[in-house]
Scaffold this active site. Structure first.
Site, short mmCIF file in Angstrom:
data_model
loop_
_atom_site.label_atom_id
_atom_site.label_comp_id
_atom_site.label_asym_id
_atom_site.label_seq_id
_atom_site.Cartn_x
_atom_site.Cartn_y
_atom_site.Cartn_z
N GLY A 4 -41.66 38.05 -4.30
CA GLY A 4 -42.54 38.78 -3.36
C GLY A 4 -42.44 38.70 -1.96
O GLY A 4 -41.34 38.17 -1.42
N ILE A 22 -39.37 34.92 -12.06
CA ILE A 22 -39.53 36.36 -12.35
C ILE A 22 -39.57 37.30 -11.57
O ILE A 22 -40.10 38.46 -11.80
CB ILE A 22 -40.75 36.24 -13.33
N ASP A 70 -55.39 49.96 -3.19
CA ASP A 70 -53.91 50.05 -3.68
C ASP A 70 -54.04 50.29 -5.18
O ASP A 70 -53.00 49.58 -5.92
CB ASP A 70 -53.31 48.72 -3.00
N GLU A 76 -40.65 33.50 -3.51
CA GLU A 76 -40.45 33.66 -4.89
C GLU A 76 -41.70 33.58 -6.12
O GLU A 76 -42.72 32.82 -5.73
CB GLU A 76 -39.32 32.59 -5.53
#
Length: 925
Positions: free
Chosen positions: A571, A568, A687, A575
């Site tokens: 990163g 999906i 963040d 994955e």
């Protein structure tokens, strides 16, 4: 990567089929001659002039091509005002499986776009325009391009046709072929590669090609085979005298001491004659010789009547280069010149073999016999000389540690959180300790007592579903390596809170960590009436061994309990999969699985797992939940709960205008509650942005992304580099940019930006302004304007979050209280903040970027990102901007614009168009 196809038209003065009035002309510009296809019949009505290319063969995998045009358009004002004149022309395309020659039928062509110039040629000089347009979803063997003029004075200078591709490359010793980039709908195209010669990989290397022709996120790591080292993008043999024992990225190493490397490509260096390696020695280590005999052996008689003496000696002169020297003692009794072993009667203290000390006590000797003692030195390689060397191996202790204390760290009406200490503390890299926790209600009146037993791998636990105001007895005991209880246990009594009470607990942590608030912020965050909860965030980087932090805060999961279903995302470390977690005794749950790609360094592994060490400390319904980690097996993984709707910014963009203000404020309330929890734990997120908020099927929002390493970079854009990418300036508080001062107050500023993103349905903050422009605007007191239909109370809260003085910004507790108040009084959301469409939608209004008016409806729609409705306007007969200005909301609905967000965007844009000055001056952005 832009790739000119050798099977497309090359860089390219057109070879075309001329139809109607186009003609080839020769012009001079800046002293250079060039040829062009030109048409200029502005004086004649109902022009319909076509120019078609020859057949362009398509590479089978190139379904998306780019057409770069260079052209000149004459200013209509340079002609008589009574002359009908246009300043645009149209680009068409037609697919075919074969070249049709000069046959031309307009009905076979499909319009791609209307081309309008940025620069118009006047009487004073020529101005060349360059435009690039996309033709997508091509599927046949080839295609034609065609250009239609309907009454302009235009010259077409050149057309370049190309596609984008990721060029053939070698990455991490894996070779990947040239790959044509996919369409925008296929953002990532997976490509399999192969290792270069003399390299190998545990899995097939893969990489992704983006729609822009760039390689990203390699999975699978090739390494040079034993005997080979990496040189550039190749694996080359180790030179004689060098070796490499295993597949790795490392260099060949010189042969160690007492070895010889005679051939190239050596995986190891054999020992020289007379030198050896023990079976337990690494093959990459040196070889060693045999030890010489011990020196100065002396027998000292003590307590003769008891038949005892002390043997002592000095170590050998030469140990053969080894440190694992041991000694053995042999006893012989001699009579009449014949010697024989002393037998089992003789006793040695501490032993007769495997001695590391240079002395031994011998007892049970007979007074009337002569004894001869032989002491031999042994090492790990003595076996190669035929010596018998007994080795004593003491098995490691399996006794579990002692439980020294138990503490309640948090309590509520229905739950208790406990932790305990052990002695001795586990060593670094030691196997994890397992605990058996038994608890029951304290009730002596019952004939039957019910015990609950838990087996745990952490020295802490939270027990839920307890009875309010009830005492419980807890006993904890460490388990031995075979799973049986052992060592000491401890029992304590704790009571849950009564339903009518609440409690706060406080821990004081004197040691600060990188996420704790410090300095002047202490006054901002503390108040006498607000007690912080007991749990305080612990920075995993304060641990000497980061693996200990992972074991302390995260649950280890066996990989057999995890089933991967679908990729999906990709990163930084590997994955991300959707999958199922199947734990015995629990219901199967959907999870997200972050993986660590092969070939990682130890630092990458620690950075990867540090997020789990942080997440594992949080327990809140608006914080993404960590299910556990896989660290004890080859492929490390982080397993979290699965959020069906993904990132908040993308979800809102996909559902523009579909949610009411009440629903949006409900989402914000959940985010604020999660941030209050983090703030109360002294954790600063740093963040916070809509892209880092995840949404589930219940529209419940949860804060995610707890990466740590953030360092200020001196780059022109003023961004922060993190383990998860770059943090754009547009989400960051000014003091954090200027002084690296990250606090909960800076998180509040970021939350204000998130509020704006949510109310604007995922619009990018500050639109297309550069980071430098954003910083300059903020320092000059500019703040984002209210989004469309934003309640005034919500926008006022945004402005409070963006106060320059951080001590005056609201706390997250205040934000949660205010949002709760708005949700309890929905009427308070009906008052809408003032909205300026020219600023809030960031529109170029009635003109393009060069200040000239929009020349077509399609150009205007493209500027407000509503190009998908071009056909709707055309079919409705709305073909010029004067007609657009006459439209009302009902007219927009009638042409097929149904989504509320799209309807508002078009309506507000028309409002902005009408609000311009009579000269249609551009609103500069």
């Amino acid at each position: 990567m832009l790739s000119l196809s050798d099977i497309f038209v090359a860089a390219f003065i057109l070879i075309c089929v001329v139809l109607f009035q186009w003609e080839v002309v020769q012009k001079t510009l800046n002293g250079s001659q060039f040829y062009a296809y030109s048409v200029c019949n502005v004086g004649e009505p109902e022009q319909d002039n076509w120019l078609r290319t020859t057949f362009i063969q398509r590479r089978p995998s190139a379904s998306r091509i780019f057409v770069e045009l260079q052209f000149i358009v004459r200013d209509c004002n340079s002609f008589d005002a009574s002359v009908p004149c246009k300043e645009t022309f149209n680009l068409f395309t037609s697919e075919s499986d074969a070249d049709v020659g000069t046959t031309f039928r307009k009905g076979q062509f499909k319009k791609v776009v209307t081309i309008a110039p940025d620069e118009i040629t006047s009487k004073n000089g020529m101005r060349i325009n360059t435009e690039t347009k996309v033709v997508d979803n091509l599927s046949r063997k080839g295609f034609y391009l065609a250009f239609q003029d309907i009454g302009a004075c235009v010259a077409l200078l050149s057309v370049k046709v190309y596609y984008k591709a990721c060029t053939a490359t070698v990455e991490s010793l894996a070779r990947f072929p040239e790959t044509v980039a996919g369409s925008e709908n296929q953002a990532l195209r997976e490509v399999k590669g192969e290792c270069v010669e003399n390299a190998q990989s545990e899995e097939v290397p893969r990489i992704y090609c983006t729609a822009d022709g760039e390689w990203v996120v390699q999975v699978g790591h090739c390494q040079c085979k034993p005997g080979y080292e990496k040189v550039g993008d190749t694996c080359q043999e180790c030179q004689p005298g060098f070796f490499k024992a295993a597949s790795s990225d490392g260099k060949c190493e010189p042969c160690p001491a007492n070895t010889q490397g005679l051939e190239a490509g050596a995986a190891f260096c054999p020992c020289m004659d007379g030198f050896y390696q023990a079976p337990t020695d690494p093959i990459t280590g040196p070889c060693s010789g045999l030890p010489t005999a011990p020196r100065d052996l002396v027998a000292t008689t003590t307590q003769l009547s008891a038949g005892k003496l002390l043997l002592s000696w000095s170590p050998p002169d030469d140990t053969g280069g080894r440190s694992d020297i041991t000694y053995s003692v042999e006893c012989q009794s001699c009579e009449g010149g014949a010697c024989r072993p002393c037998g089992e009667k003789i006793r040695y203290e501490p032993a007769s073999a495997g001695l590391t000390l240079t002395r031994v006590t011998v007892s049970e000797l007979d007074a009337h016999l002569n004894y001869t003692f032989i002491v031999e030195a042994h090492s790990g390689v003595s076996m190669f000389a035929g010596q018998a060397s007994a080795r004593a191996h003491k098995p490691p202790s399996t006794n579990p540690p002692k439980i020294t204390s138990m503490t309640v760290i948090e309590k509520s009406v229905t739950s208790l959180s406990l932790s305990w200490d052990v002695s001795p503390r586990p060593r670094l890299h030691a196997p994890p300790i397992r605990y058996e926790l038994t608890y029951r209600k304290k009730d002596d009146n019952l004939d039957v007592t019910t015990y609950t037993v838990l087996i745990l791998e952490k020295s802490s636990v939270q027990i839920s579903e307890l009875a309010p105001g009830t005492a419980y007895l807890f006993r904890v005991q460490a388990l031995s390596s075979d799973g049986s209880p052992g060592g000491s246990s401890i029992e304590e009594q704790y009571e849950t809170l009564h339903e009518s009470t609440s409690a706060y607990f406080c821990h004081i942590h004197l040691k600060r960590n990188s996420h704790s608030r410090q300095g002047a912020e202490d006054n901002y965050f503390s108040s006498p009436e607000q007690l912080k909860p007991l749990k305080t965030y612990v920075d995993p980087h304060t641990y000497e061994d980061p693996n200990v932090a992972v074991l302390k805060f995260a649950t280890e999961i066996h990989p057999s309990h995890i089933t991967k279903q679908k990729v999906i995302g990709a990163g930084e470390f590997g994955e991300v999969y959707r999958g199922i977690l199947k734990v015995p005794g629990r219901k199967d749950v959907a999870v997200a699985i972050k993986t660590l790609k092969p070939g990682y360094t130890e630092k990458q592994r620690q950075d990867f797992l540090s997020e789990a060490s942080i997440m594992g400390q949080f327990t809140h319904q608006n914080i993404i939940r960590l299910e556990g980690v896989v660290t004890k097996f080859k492929h490390a993984m982080i397993v979290t709960e699965y959020m069906e709707n993904g990132a908040l910014d993308r979800y809102l963009k996909d559902h523009d205008g579909e949610f009411s203000s009440f629903q949006l404020v409900g989402m914000l309330r959940g985010i604020a509650a999660g941030m209050k929890y983090l703030s109360d734990m002294s954790y600063v997120h740093r963040d916070l942005a809509a892209r880092n908020i995840l949404v589930n099927n219940n529209l419940e929002c949860k804060v995610s992304d707890f990466g740590l390493s953030r360092v200020l970079e001196d780059d022109p854009e003023g961004t922060y580099t993190t383990s998860g990418g770059k943090i754009p300036i547009r989400w960051t508080a000014p003091e954090a940019i200027a002084y690296r001062k990250f606090t909960s107050a800076s998180d509040v500023w970021s939350f204000g930006i998130v509020m704006w993103e949510v109310m604007a349905f995922g619009e990018r903050p500050y639109w297309d302004m550069s980071n430098h422009e954003v910083m300059k605007a903020i320092n000059e007191a500019f703040r984002l304007p209210a989004p469309m239909d934003c309640p005034s109370a919500v926008y006022q809260l945004m402005l409070q979050c963006w106060l320059q003085d951080r001590s005056k910004r609201p706390r997250f507790g205040d934000i949660v209280s205010l949002l709760d108040k708005l949700l309890r009084s929905p009427d308070s959301l009906k008052t809408i903040a003032d909205f300026d469409p020219r600023v809030s939608i960031r529109l170029p209004s009635t003109s393009g970027s060069d200040g000239s008016p929009f020349r077509s409806v399609s150009e205007w729609l493209e500027s407000i990102k509503m190009s998908q409705y071009s056909e709707n306007f055309t079919c409705a007969g709305i073909i010029n901007m004067d007609q657009v200005l006459q439209m009302k909301n009902e007219d927009i609905k009638n042409i097929g614009v149904r989504l509320p967000g799209h309807l508002k965007r078009i309506a507000y844009s028309i409002l902005g168009l009408k609000d311009q000055t009579s000269t249609l001056s551009v609103f500069a952005v």
